[in-house]
Enzyme design. Structure first.
Site, short mmCIF file in Angstrom:
data_model
loop_
_atom_site.label_atom_id
_atom_site.label_comp_id
_atom_site.label_asym_id
_atom_site.label_seq_id
_atom_site.Cartn_x
_atom_site.Cartn_y
_atom_site.Cartn_z
N GLY A 1 -21.35 25.84 -69.47
CA GLY A 1 -20.84 25.26 -68.22
C GLY A 1 -20.55 23.78 -68.33
O GLY A 1 -20.25 23.12 -67.34
N LEU A 2 -20.67 23.24 -69.55
CA LEU A 2 -20.46 21.80 -69.71
C LEU A 2 -19.09 21.48 -70.31
O LEU A 2 -18.87 20.41 -70.87
CB LEU A 2 -21.58 21.19 -70.57
CG LEU A 2 -23.00 21.40 -70.02
CD1 LEU A 2 -24.02 20.73 -70.93
CD2 LEU A 2 -23.13 20.85 -68.60
N LYS B 1 -18.43 17.75 -69.51
CA LYS B 1 -18.41 17.38 -68.09
C LYS B 1 -19.46 18.17 -67.29
O LYS B 1 -19.94 19.22 -67.74
CB LYS B 1 -17.02 17.64 -67.50
CG LYS B 1 -16.61 19.14 -67.54
CD LYS B 1 -16.94 19.88 -66.30
CE LYS B 1 -17.47 21.24 -66.36
NZ LYS B 1 -17.22 22.42 -66.91
N ASP C 1 -11.57 20.80 -66.04
CA ASP C 1 -12.39 20.46 -67.20
C ASP C 1 -11.62 19.57 -68.18
O ASP C 1 -12.11 18.52 -68.62
CB ASP C 1 -12.86 21.73 -67.95
CG ASP C 1 -13.86 22.54 -67.14
OD1 ASP C 1 -14.10 22.19 -65.97
OD2 ASP C 1 -14.42 23.51 -67.68
N SER D 1 -19.56 19.55 -82.50
CA SER D 1 -19.79 19.19 -81.10
C SER D 1 -21.27 19.08 -80.81
O SER D 1 -22.09 19.78 -81.42
CB SER D 1 -19.18 20.29 -80.21
OG SER D 1 -19.35 19.96 -78.86
N1 LIG Z 1 -18.47 23.61 -80.83
C1 LIG Z 1 -17.49 24.50 -80.74
N2 LIG Z 1 -16.80 24.85 -81.85
C2 LIG Z 1 -15.79 25.73 -81.76
N3 LIG Z 1 -15.41 26.36 -80.62
C3 LIG Z 1 -16.07 26.06 -79.50
C4 LIG Z 1 -17.13 25.12 -79.50
N4 LIG Z 1 -17.58 24.99 -78.23
C5 LIG Z 1 -16.83 25.83 -77.48
N5 LIG Z 1 -15.93 26.48 -78.22
C6 LIG Z 1 -14.95 27.44 -77.72
O1 LIG Z 1 -15.06 27.49 -76.30
C7 LIG Z 1 -15.51 28.78 -75.85
C8 LIG Z 1 -16.54 28.61 -74.74
O2 LIG Z 1 -15.84 28.30 -73.60
P1 LIG Z 1 -16.43 28.57 -72.12
O3 LIG Z 1 -15.44 28.04 -71.16
O4 LIG Z 1 -16.85 29.99 -71.98
O5 LIG Z 1 -17.65 27.66 -72.03
P2 LIG Z 1 -17.72 26.16 -71.61
O6 LIG Z 1 -16.38 25.52 -71.84
O7 LIG Z 1 -18.85 25.57 -72.33
O8 LIG Z 1 -18.10 26.30 -70.07
P3 LIG Z 1 -17.33 25.91 -68.70
O9 LIG Z 1 -15.89 26.32 -68.89
O10 LIG Z 1 -18.00 26.73 -67.65
O11 LIG Z 1 -17.54 24.47 -68.51
C9 LIG Z 1 -16.13 29.40 -77.10
O12 LIG Z 1 -16.03 30.79 -77.04
C10 LIG Z 1 -15.25 28.83 -78.22
O13 LIG Z 1 -14.02 29.50 -78.27
C1 LIG Z 2 -15.41 27.92 -62.90
C2 LIG Z 2 -14.43 26.76 -63.05
O1 LIG Z 2 -14.08 26.33 -61.72
C3 LIG Z 2 -15.07 25.57 -63.72
C4 LIG Z 2 -15.49 25.77 -65.15
O2 LIG Z 2 -16.04 24.58 -65.66
C5 LIG Z 2 -13.21 27.26 -63.79
C6 LIG Z 2 -12.02 26.31 -63.71
O3 LIG Z 2 -11.98 25.40 -62.88
O4 LIG Z 2 -11.10 26.52 -64.52
#
Ligand SMILES: Nc1ncnc2c1ncn2[C@@H]1O[C@H](COP(=O)(O)OP(=O)(O)OP(=O)(O)O)[C@@H](O)[C@H]1O
Ligand SMILES: C[C@@](O)(CCO)CC(=O)[O-]
Length: 517
Positions: free
Chosen positions: A217-218, A78, A277, A210
């Site tokens: 941040g996605l 997202k 998310d 994935s």
């Molecule tokens: N392809 C993947 N395979 C396994 N685990 C993953 C994978 N992608 C993400 N993760 C898990 O999600 C965590 C990252 O989550 P984080 O919320 O920090 O980043 P995001 O979900 O990409 O960003 P945001 O929450 O800001 O949108 C990783 O540490 C891991 O635990």
């Molecule tokens: C930073 C934040 O607002 C968005 C993360 O994608 C955290 C959340 O809503 O849980």
């Protein structure tokens, strides 16, 4: 999101699943009957050492169901257009699904294999547990037991504590930081598996790949949460899976169940997620999301006609942790409560104003005026995020480069502290300006992503067989097995093998819950 009831007991002929309504009270735990009622399993008492055959029980014993074929689930990442961070504090956010996705292959083992394996090659993690050794009795104690329809809004510290011993031998040889990520992944899985599953759960393997950059941040973590929740609920037959002519109410109920459990998984990874998310990843398209009371489900307003905005998505390649950035804002709010509250209120006003513009009947993505009104709000939202301390010099650099070329409006998206930015491009920007920007971004080590907004949410491929318009379709399609899934090369290989679009329009096989009505 409202919790709707499906028509009761209706069979739909799809996958041999049945649909059902949400029970009023936890009297019909479909997850298991054998290990909650007594120690008697198939007429044999365990624990005493004596063997008693009970003819009545034997007669009543359910016929064993045939082994499930391998199947897949997929969920989209997202972008948050407006309102990140503020949404954690009860304000609204607007988020849209993107075409980058996670894919989970679920394979059931033969009956004698009593193990469950998690395999996440993207983060070089794999672990196997013996199902019989897991702490079922603690999770299934009447004071703790949760059900597939439960609304779980916080993790139970005692349950979190009882899975710690099962994380002790996860990735023992990896560096501490990586080991922590692996243990976190394992912990979130075990918490959901033990909450929903049972001692009689079939041995199986969950393999995930994935195409979403991790920690950018996605919403990569939310896609895993959604895939896992959808897979477990499917295995438990707590959801039927999407099927033709499914009433929208039934689809909504199933989506709601997936989303509730995906949130539990996210809580384990992030501590204090808003749920935006996992909600947009489950439902797809775009949503206005708000959670004012953490003990209640959030308010979710779908934006079915979300405009196809011309967006440039840039990854700074600076890894960040959502949990860390969220905690940072929390601390700032504690130190300067009034000031931060007024910044969060301003973000809320920006989100409100943009929701109004984006849902105007005559919003036109080729009109400079329409785009400028949204773009200006993005610039303001970014400024407010900077004041909350969640930008990063590399994010500011992207903004500088875009502003220098004068080709659009930029803001960080997601948690910030690194990760991705989005730029809304002005209409009619010359190719040469865009090329110049892309070259510069490339030279400075940024990565550009092509994606479209507002696609489908969680989907199911049951069984794991796809039709590609190729020769093998004559024999029923191409079977996705563990080996070819693991050996698909990079994002392109994964997309080509199992992608919901496969590069040539929607493939025959993937099904999505249709909740629009
Ligand atoms: N392809 C993947 N395979 C396994 N685990 C993953 C994978 N992608 C993400 N993760 C898990 O999600 C965590 C990252 O989550 P984080 O919320 O920090 O980043 P995001 O979900 O990409 O960003 P945001 O929450 O800001 O949108 C990783 O540490 C891991 O635990
Ligand atoms: C930073 C934040 O607002 C968005 C993360 O994608 C955290 C959340 O809503 O849980």
């Amino acid at each position: 999101m409202t919790t709707q009831r499906a028509s009761n007991g209706q069979t739909n002929g799809h996958n041999g699943f049945h649909s059902e309504s949400e029970p009023e009270s936890p009297t019909t735990d479909i997850t298991d009957s054998s290990d909650t009622s007594s120690d008697i399993v198939n007429g044999i008492t365990n624990g005493t050492g004596s063997l008693k055959l009970n003819p009545r029980r034997k007669m009543k014993r359910k016929q064993s169901s045939p082994m499930m074929p391998a199947f897949m689930v997929s969920a989209p990442g997202k972008v948050i257009m407006f309102g990140e961070h503020a949404v954690v504090h009860g304000k609204a956010a607007i988020a849209a699904s993107i075409s980058l996705r996670s894919y989970l292959l679920v394979t059931t083992l033969s009956k004698s294999k009593r193990t469950v394996t998690l395999r996440f090659p993207d983060i070089d993690f794999s672990h196997t547990w013996n199902i019989d050794d897991l702490p079922w009795s603690t999770f299934h104690h009447p004071s703790k037991k949760k059900y597939y329809y439960s609304l779980v809004t916080e993790l139970d510290p005692e349950l979190v504590a009882c899975i710690q011993p099962f994380l002790a031998d996860v990735s023992p040889d990896k560096p501490a930081g990586i080991r922590k990520v692996h243990q976190n992944s394992a912990g979130s899985f075990l918490y959901m598996f033990l909450s929903l599953g049972s001692k009689s759960f079939p041995g199986c393997q969950y393999t995930l790949r994935s195409t979403i950059p991790i920690g950018a941040g996605l919403g990569s973590s939310a896609t895993i949460a959604v895939c896992m929740a959808a897979a477990l609920l499917t295995q438990l037959r707590a959801i039927t899976g999407p099927h033709p002519d499914q009433p929208a109410d039934e689809a909504r109920l199933q989506i709601e169940r997936i989303n509730r459990w995906a949130y539990v998984y996210e809580m384990f990874i992030h501590g204090n997620p808003s749920g935006v998310d996992n909600t947009v990843s489950t439902q797809g398209k775009a949503v206005v999301f708000q959670r004012t009371d953490y003990d209640k489900p959030p308010t979710v307003r779908p934006l079915w006609d979300f405009p196809e905005l011309p967006l440039l998505l840039v990854d700074t390649r600076v890894p960040k942790s959502t949990a860390h950035e969220v905690a940072k804002v929390g601390k700032l709010k504690q130190r300067h409560p009034k000031l931060v509250a007024s910044i969060l209120d301003s973000v809320d006003k920006v989100t409100d104003a943009s929701a109004e513009i984006l849902t105007e009947d005559d919003f036109d993505t080729s009109s400079e005026d329409c785009l400028a009104r949204v773009g200006e709000l993005m610039t303001i939202n970014h400024g407010l995020l900077v004041s909350l301390g969640v930008s990063h010099p590399r994010l500011e650099r992207v903004r500088e480069l875009v502003d220098h070329e004068g080709i659009g409006w930029t803001k960080l998206t997601g948690a910030g502290g690194g990760g991705c930015s989005i730029t809304l491009l002005k209409p009619g920007v010359s190719r040469s300006k865009l090329d110049r920007l892309e070259e510069q971004l490339d030279e400075e080590g940024f990565q550009k992503f092509e994606t479209t907004l507002g696609g489908d949410g969680v989907g199911v491929l049951w069984p794991a067989v796809l039709k590609n318009g190729m020769d093998e379709d004559e024999e029923g399609g191409m079977e996705i097995d563990l080996d070819n899934f693991l050996s698909a090369e990079g994002n392109e290989g994964v997309e080509r093998l199992v992608g919901v679009h496969g590069g040539k329009g929607e493939r025959e096989g993937w099904k999505f819950w249709r909740v629009e009505s």
